[in-house]
Design an enzyme around this catalytic site. Structure first.
Site, PDB file in Angstrom:
ATOM      1  N   ILE A  37     -17.916  -0.534  -1.590  1.00 32.93           N
ATOM      2  CA  ILE A  37     -16.916  -1.419  -1.597  1.00 32.93           C
ATOM      3  C   ILE A  37     -16.979  -2.491  -2.801  1.00 32.93           C
ATOM      4  O   ILE A  37     -16.401  -3.337  -3.003  1.00 32.93           O
ATOM      5  CB  ILE A  37     -16.835  -2.033  -0.322  1.00 32.93           C
ATOM      6  CG1 ILE A  37     -15.775  -2.879   0.106  1.00 32.93           C
ATOM      7  CG2 ILE A  37     -18.215  -3.057   0.142  1.00 32.93           C
ATOM      8  CD1 ILE A  37     -15.304  -3.544   1.336  1.00 32.93           C
ATOM      9  N   TYR A 125     -25.381 -13.953   7.625  1.00 36.34           N
ATOM     10  CA  TYR A 125     -24.449 -12.699   7.755  1.00 36.34           C
ATOM     11  C   TYR A 125     -23.079 -13.431   8.122  1.00 36.34           C
ATOM     12  O   TYR A 125     -22.038 -13.089   7.586  1.00 36.34           O
ATOM     13  CB  TYR A 125     -24.843 -12.056   8.925  1.00 36.34           C
ATOM     14  CG  TYR A 125     -23.844 -11.232   9.700  1.00 36.34           C
ATOM     15  CD1 TYR A 125     -23.060  -9.809   9.072  1.00 36.34           C
ATOM     16  CD2 TYR A 125     -23.168 -11.439  11.003  1.00 36.34           C
ATOM     17  CE1 TYR A 125     -22.421  -9.182   9.699  1.00 36.34           C
ATOM     18  CE2 TYR A 125     -22.206 -10.757  11.661  1.00 36.34           C
ATOM     19  CZ  TYR A 125     -21.656  -9.513  10.870  1.00 36.34           C
ATOM     20  OH  TYR A 125     -20.718  -8.926  11.374  1.00 36.34           O
TER      21      TYR A 125
HETATM   22  N1  LIG Z   1     -21.552  -4.727  15.360  1.00 36.35           N
HETATM   23  C1  LIG Z   1     -21.286  -5.706  15.845  1.00 36.35           C
HETATM   24  O1  LIG Z   1     -21.806  -6.226  16.987  1.00 36.35           O
HETATM   25  C2  LIG Z   1     -20.220  -6.662  15.410  1.00 36.35           C
HETATM   26  C3  LIG Z   1     -19.789  -7.814  15.899  1.00 36.35           C
HETATM   27  C4  LIG Z   1     -18.725  -8.424  15.162  1.00 36.35           C
HETATM   28  C5  LIG Z   1     -18.140  -7.994  13.952  1.00 36.35           C
HETATM   29  N2  LIG Z   1     -18.564  -6.819  13.699  1.00 36.35           N
HETATM   30  C6  LIG Z   1     -17.750  -6.398  12.308  1.00 36.35           C
HETATM   31  O2  LIG Z   1     -17.191  -5.253  12.501  1.00 36.35           O
HETATM   32  C7  LIG Z   1     -16.936  -4.543  11.541  1.00 36.35           C
HETATM   33  C8  LIG Z   1     -17.548  -3.169  11.807  1.00 36.35           C
HETATM   34  O3  LIG Z   1     -19.123  -2.965  12.272  1.00 36.35           O
HETATM   35  P1  LIG Z   1     -19.818  -1.809  12.883  1.00 36.35           P
HETATM   36  O4  LIG Z   1     -20.686  -2.260  13.789  1.00 36.35           O
HETATM   37  O5  LIG Z   1     -18.991  -0.876  13.145  1.00 36.35           O
HETATM   38  O6  LIG Z   1     -20.809  -1.686  11.352  1.00 36.35           O
HETATM   39  P2  LIG Z   1     -21.930  -0.426  11.193  1.00 36.35           P
HETATM   40  O7  LIG Z   1     -21.845   0.556  12.209  1.00 36.35           O
HETATM   41  O8  LIG Z   1     -23.045  -0.900  10.628  1.00 36.35           O
HETATM   42  O9  LIG Z   1     -21.290   0.165   9.778  1.00 36.35           O
HETATM   43  C9  LIG Z   1     -20.833  -0.419   8.858  1.00 36.35           C
HETATM   44  C10 LIG Z   1     -20.298   0.555   7.661  1.00 36.35           C
HETATM   45  O10 LIG Z   1     -20.081   0.133   6.763  1.00 36.35           O
HETATM   46  C11 LIG Z   1     -20.747   0.610   5.321  1.00 36.35           C
HETATM   47  N3  LIG Z   1     -21.032  -0.018   4.299  1.00 36.35           N
HETATM   48  C12 LIG Z   1     -22.301  -0.612   4.245  1.00 36.35           C
HETATM   49  N4  LIG Z   1     -22.253  -1.287   2.753  1.00 36.35           N
HETATM   50  C13 LIG Z   1     -21.156  -0.796   2.265  1.00 36.35           C
HETATM   51  C14 LIG Z   1     -20.909  -0.527   0.941  1.00 36.35           C
HETATM   52  N5  LIG Z   1     -21.442  -1.530  -0.116  1.00 36.35           N
HETATM   53  N6  LIG Z   1     -19.604   0.147   0.234  1.00 36.35           N
HETATM   54  C15 LIG Z   1     -18.940   0.851   1.466  1.00 36.35           C
HETATM   55  N7  LIG Z   1     -19.501   0.831   2.703  1.00 36.35           N
HETATM   56  C16 LIG Z   1     -20.624   0.035   3.134  1.00 36.35           C
HETATM   57  C17 LIG Z   1     -22.016   1.563   6.132  1.00 36.35           C
HETATM   58  O11 LIG Z   1     -22.286   2.649   5.489  1.00 36.35           O
HETATM   59  P3  LIG Z   1     -24.058   3.169   5.446  1.00 36.35           P
HETATM   60  O12 LIG Z   1     -23.972   3.492   6.947  1.00 36.35           O
HETATM   61  O13 LIG Z   1     -23.873   4.214   4.584  1.00 36.35           O
HETATM   62  O14 LIG Z   1     -24.674   2.005   5.052  1.00 36.35           O
HETATM   63  C18 LIG Z   1     -21.303   1.757   7.659  1.00 36.35           C
HETATM   64  O15 LIG Z   1     -20.485   3.085   7.617  1.00 36.35           O
HETATM   65  C19 LIG Z   1     -17.819  -5.120  10.417  1.00 36.35           C
HETATM   66  O16 LIG Z   1     -17.150  -6.136   9.782  1.00 36.35           O
HETATM   67  C20 LIG Z   1     -18.680  -6.122  11.141  1.00 36.35           C
HETATM   68  O17 LIG Z   1     -18.921  -7.246  10.379  1.00 36.35           O
HETATM   69  C21 LIG Z   1     -19.558  -6.080  14.224  1.00 36.35           C
END
Ligand SMILES: NC(=O)c1ccc[n+]([C@@H]2O[C@H](COP(=O)([O-])OP(=O)(O)OC[C@H]3O[C@@H](n4cnc5c(N)ncnc54)[C@H](OP(=O)(O)O)[C@@H]3O)[C@@H](O)[C@H]2O)c1
Length: 288
Positions: A37, A125
């Protein structure tokens, strides 16, 4: 509708893929290895090669503690990355649906956070995610930003999956009871992202009911026992988040007000007490 899902290997990205598959919605999902990204040229090449109408950004640097040590990378992914999406959204006429977080708030309120409330992130973050929202909106004011909190689901590691692992392996579990938030089932959020995708602005999405992690663990323990999932844990003890201080400061209260999205979707969001048993059903199936 021709969809592009970024972050296809993550918890939410995978839930969104599942939802598209079930609903027969055509999509292309990319992982970090395929498209980074932070690489605007790579994003442009991909956008030029496909007639995308919608881009769902589930990609982010999500390691809250790790972001304190890797601030540059966190800002590159969460802030520059979000702005890059604005640029391609504008250039290629793609609707951008971007996911953000409750950690843009500081936690000093006593009532659920509205979309219009003042932000004040405590750690890198949250700060990088807030900057991402702002940079995206500045380039593409018609974008859709959905803030969510305490995300969990069956397709990735999260607080609930770690809790069930601990309940199976530890006799006593200490869980923090002094932070309040709202959990979000990734399935519910994935469906909502599709439903909200033609709307612009900021929306909050989380399952109904403010709760602490301690209450969640206790509820999971009760339900898991009822379902006959073998557990070692006999005792869940409320603890202070200070006992687990592991790097980044976290808001003590980050309950999101979701009335705005409920108004658009025309439905109340499911209560956390209803979604956790559904999640445990999956755990039960996969542990056999
Ligand atoms: N998890 C929570 O509790 C939570 C809470 C509030 C908001 N959110 C938001 O919800 C969204 C989804 O979170 P999630 O929990 O599904 O996150 P996640 O499981 O950590 O997945 C994040 C994804 O982003 C990819 N990624 C990281 N760096 C990247 C880059 N430079 N280019 C392209 N892809 C990249 C990762 O790929 P790799 O695995 O290859 O690194 C992974 O597929 C995020 O915006 C997060 O901020 C999450």
């Amino acid at each position: 509708m021709k969809m592009w899902i970024l972050g296809g290997s993550g918890l939410l990205g995978r839930a969104l893929i599942q939802t598209c598959l079930k609903s027969h919605i055509p999509y292309i999902a990319s992982t970090r290895k395929e498209i980074d990204i932070t690489n605007l040229n790579a994003l442009k090449e991909m956008a030029a090669a496909h007639p995308f109408t919608h881009l769902f950004n589930c990609a982010a640097f999500t390691d809250v503690d790790g972001a304190e040590k890797e601030a540059e990378l966190a800002y590159a992914v969460n802030a520059l990355g979000a702005e890059n999406l604005g640029i391609i959204g504008k250039e290629f006429g793609i609707r951008i649906i971007h996911v953000s977080t409750d950690y843009v708030f500081g936690g000093d309120k006593e009532t659920p956070y509205l979309e219009t409330d003042t932000t004040g992130p405590l750690g890198v973050y949250g700060k990088s995610k807030l900057e991402g929202e702002e940079r995206l909106k500045a380039v593409l004011p018609t974008c859709c930003i959905v803030r969510t909190s305490w995300l969990f689901g069956s397709l990735g590691k999260n607080f609930l999956s770690r809790t069930i692992d601990h309940l199976k392996t530890l006799e006593t579990l200490h869980v923090d009871s002094d932070q309040q938030g709202r959990v979000t089932y990734s399935r519910d959020l994935a469906a909502a992202l599709l439903d909200i995708s033609c709307h612009s602005g900021i929306f909050h999405f989380a399952n109904e009911g403010a709760v602490s992690r301690f209450e969640i663990a206790r509820d999971m323990h009760r339900h898991a026992r009822l379902r006959g999932i073998p557990l070692k844990c006999e005792d869940i003890i409320p603890a202070s988040s200070q006992d687990f201080a592991s790097g980044a400061p976290r808001p003590r209260y980050s309950v999101l007000n979701t009335e705005k999205i409920e108004g658009v979707l025309g439905a109340k969001l499911r209560h956390w007490k209803d979604v956790i048993p559904e999640y445990l059903l999956y755990v039960e199936k996969t542990s056999k």
